[in-house]
Design a protein around this motif. Structure first.
Motif, short mmCIF file in Angstrom:
data_model
loop_
_atom_site.label_atom_id
_atom_site.label_comp_id
_atom_site.label_asym_id
_atom_site.label_seq_id
_atom_site.Cartn_x
_atom_site.Cartn_y
_atom_site.Cartn_z
N GLU A 1 0.81 -1.21 0.00
CA GLU A 1 0.00 0.00 0.00
C GLU A 1 0.85 1.27 0.00
O GLU A 1 0.39 2.32 -0.41
CB GLU A 1 -0.98 -0.02 1.18
CG GLU A 1 -2.10 -1.01 0.97
CD GLU A 1 -3.07 -1.11 2.13
OE1 GLU A 1 -2.79 -0.55 3.22
OE2 GLU A 1 -4.11 -1.77 1.96
N LYS A 2 2.10 1.17 0.44
CA LYS A 2 3.02 2.31 0.36
C LYS A 2 3.70 2.36 -1.01
O LYS A 2 4.09 3.43 -1.47
CB LYS A 2 4.08 2.21 1.45
CG LYS A 2 3.55 2.46 2.84
CD LYS A 2 4.64 2.26 3.86
CE LYS A 2 4.09 2.36 5.27
NZ LYS A 2 5.12 2.03 6.28
N SER A 3 3.85 1.21 -1.63
CA SER A 3 4.59 1.13 -2.89
C SER A 3 3.74 1.47 -4.11
O SER A 3 4.25 2.06 -5.06
CB SER A 3 5.19 -0.26 -3.05
OG SER A 3 6.09 -0.52 -2.01
N TYR A 4 2.47 1.09 -4.10
CA TYR A 4 1.63 1.38 -5.27
C TYR A 4 1.49 2.88 -5.56
O TYR A 4 1.50 3.27 -6.72
CB TYR A 4 0.27 0.69 -5.17
CG TYR A 4 0.28 -0.68 -5.80
CD1 TYR A 4 0.29 -0.81 -7.19
CD2 TYR A 4 0.32 -1.83 -5.04
CE1 TYR A 4 0.32 -2.06 -7.78
CE2 TYR A 4 0.36 -3.07 -5.62
CZ TYR A 4 0.36 -3.19 -7.00
OH TYR A 4 0.41 -4.42 -7.59
N PRO A 5 1.37 3.76 -4.55
CA PRO A 5 1.35 5.19 -4.87
C PRO A 5 2.62 5.66 -5.57
O PRO A 5 2.56 6.53 -6.45
CB PRO A 5 1.19 5.85 -3.50
CG PRO A 5 0.45 4.84 -2.69
CD PRO A 5 1.03 3.52 -3.14
N LEU B 1 2.19 4.63 -9.13
CA LEU B 1 1.24 5.53 -9.81
C LEU B 1 1.91 6.85 -10.16
O LEU B 1 1.66 7.42 -11.23
CB LEU B 1 0.00 5.77 -8.95
CG LEU B 1 -0.92 4.56 -8.77
CD1 LEU B 1 -2.06 4.91 -7.82
CD2 LEU B 1 -1.45 4.06 -10.10
N GLU C 1 -1.52 12.18 -6.64
CA GLU C 1 -2.44 12.01 -5.52
C GLU C 1 -3.66 12.92 -5.61
O GLU C 1 -4.73 12.56 -5.16
CB GLU C 1 -1.72 12.27 -4.20
CG GLU C 1 -0.72 11.21 -3.85
CD GLU C 1 -0.06 11.47 -2.51
OE1 GLU C 1 -0.69 12.05 -1.62
OE2 GLU C 1 1.10 11.07 -2.38
N ARG D 1 -8.30 6.65 -6.78
CA ARG D 1 -6.88 6.28 -6.69
C ARG D 1 -6.64 5.39 -5.47
O ARG D 1 -5.96 4.38 -5.54
CB ARG D 1 -6.05 7.55 -6.60
CG ARG D 1 -4.58 7.35 -6.73
CD ARG D 1 -3.91 8.73 -6.73
NE ARG D 1 -2.49 8.62 -6.87
CZ ARG D 1 -1.65 8.34 -5.86
NH1 ARG D 1 -2.12 8.15 -4.66
NH2 ARG D 1 -0.35 8.26 -6.06
N ASN D 2 -7.23 5.76 -4.33
CA ASN D 2 -7.10 4.95 -3.12
C ASN D 2 -7.69 3.55 -3.30
O ASN D 2 -7.12 2.56 -2.83
CB ASN D 2 -7.76 5.64 -1.93
CG ASN D 2 -7.00 6.87 -1.48
OD1 ASN D 2 -5.82 7.04 -1.79
ND2 ASN D 2 -7.68 7.74 -0.76
N VAL E 1 -5.26 1.47 -5.26
CA VAL E 1 -4.12 1.05 -4.42
C VAL E 1 -4.52 -0.12 -3.52
O VAL E 1 -3.80 -1.12 -3.43
CB VAL E 1 -3.58 2.24 -3.59
CG1 VAL E 1 -2.61 1.77 -2.52
CG2 VAL E 1 -2.92 3.26 -4.50
N GLN E 2 -5.67 -0.02 -2.89
CA GLN E 2 -6.12 -1.10 -2.01
C GLN E 2 -6.37 -2.39 -2.77
O GLN E 2 -5.95 -3.47 -2.35
CB GLN E 2 -7.40 -0.69 -1.27
CG GLN E 2 -7.15 0.28 -0.15
CD GLN E 2 -8.42 0.59 0.60
OE1 GLN E 2 -9.49 0.74 0.02
NE2 GLN E 2 -8.30 0.71 1.91
N SER F 1 -3.08 -3.87 -4.17
CA SER F 1 -2.30 -4.45 -3.08
C SER F 1 -2.86 -5.80 -2.66
O SER F 1 -2.12 -6.77 -2.48
CB SER F 1 -2.29 -3.51 -1.87
OG SER F 1 -1.69 -2.28 -2.21
#
Length: 127
Positions: free
Chosen positions: A16-20, A23, A30, A65-66, A69-70, A73
């Motif tokens: 979840e920290k890496s996918y942003p 992107l 963001e 976007r969130n 990511v979720q 992940s």
């Protein structure tokens, strides 16, 4: 079981920290702006962008976007765990993640996560 649960949470948090970051390399910011992707990320951006844009209409740019990511992940973690389960049962010999010229550094995250799963699950079931 607590160790396995802790490991899964740590890996999910890493994803979840890496996918942003991924992107951002794809030019998806963001705040919902779209910029030019970094060199080598054009094709990946073309695959991800329609998914996020489809949800933007209903959720807004940030939430879409969130959500991506979720879900990405969750899917990545499930696939990596599935590979490790197949390894443990002897269905495949070993999972290797390689880096090809066109993927650049993207494979580094998968390699890290796969190694983390392997280290944490190596002793499960032994006792």
């Amino acid at each position: 079981m607590a160790d396995l649960e802790k490991t899964i949470i740590q890996i999910r948090e890493t994803l979840e920290k890496s996918y942003p970051l991924l992107l951002k390399q794809c030019g998806i910011t963001e705040n919902g702006d779209y910029r030019e992707p970094a060199t080598g990320f054009e094709e990946l951006r073309n695959q991800i962008l329609p998914i996020i844009q489809a949800d933007e209409k209903q959720l807004g740019a940030k939430e879409a976007r969130n959500k991506f990511v979720q879900e990405a992940s969750f899917t990545t973690l499930n696939r990596l765990v599935g590979l490790k389960v197949m390894e443990a049962r002897g269905l495949i010999e070993r999972t290797y993640v390689t880096k090809s010229i066109d993927t650049g550094e993207r494979a580094r995250l998968i390699t890290f996560i796969s190694a983390a799963i392997h280290r944490r699950t190596a002793n499960l079931g032994r006792g």
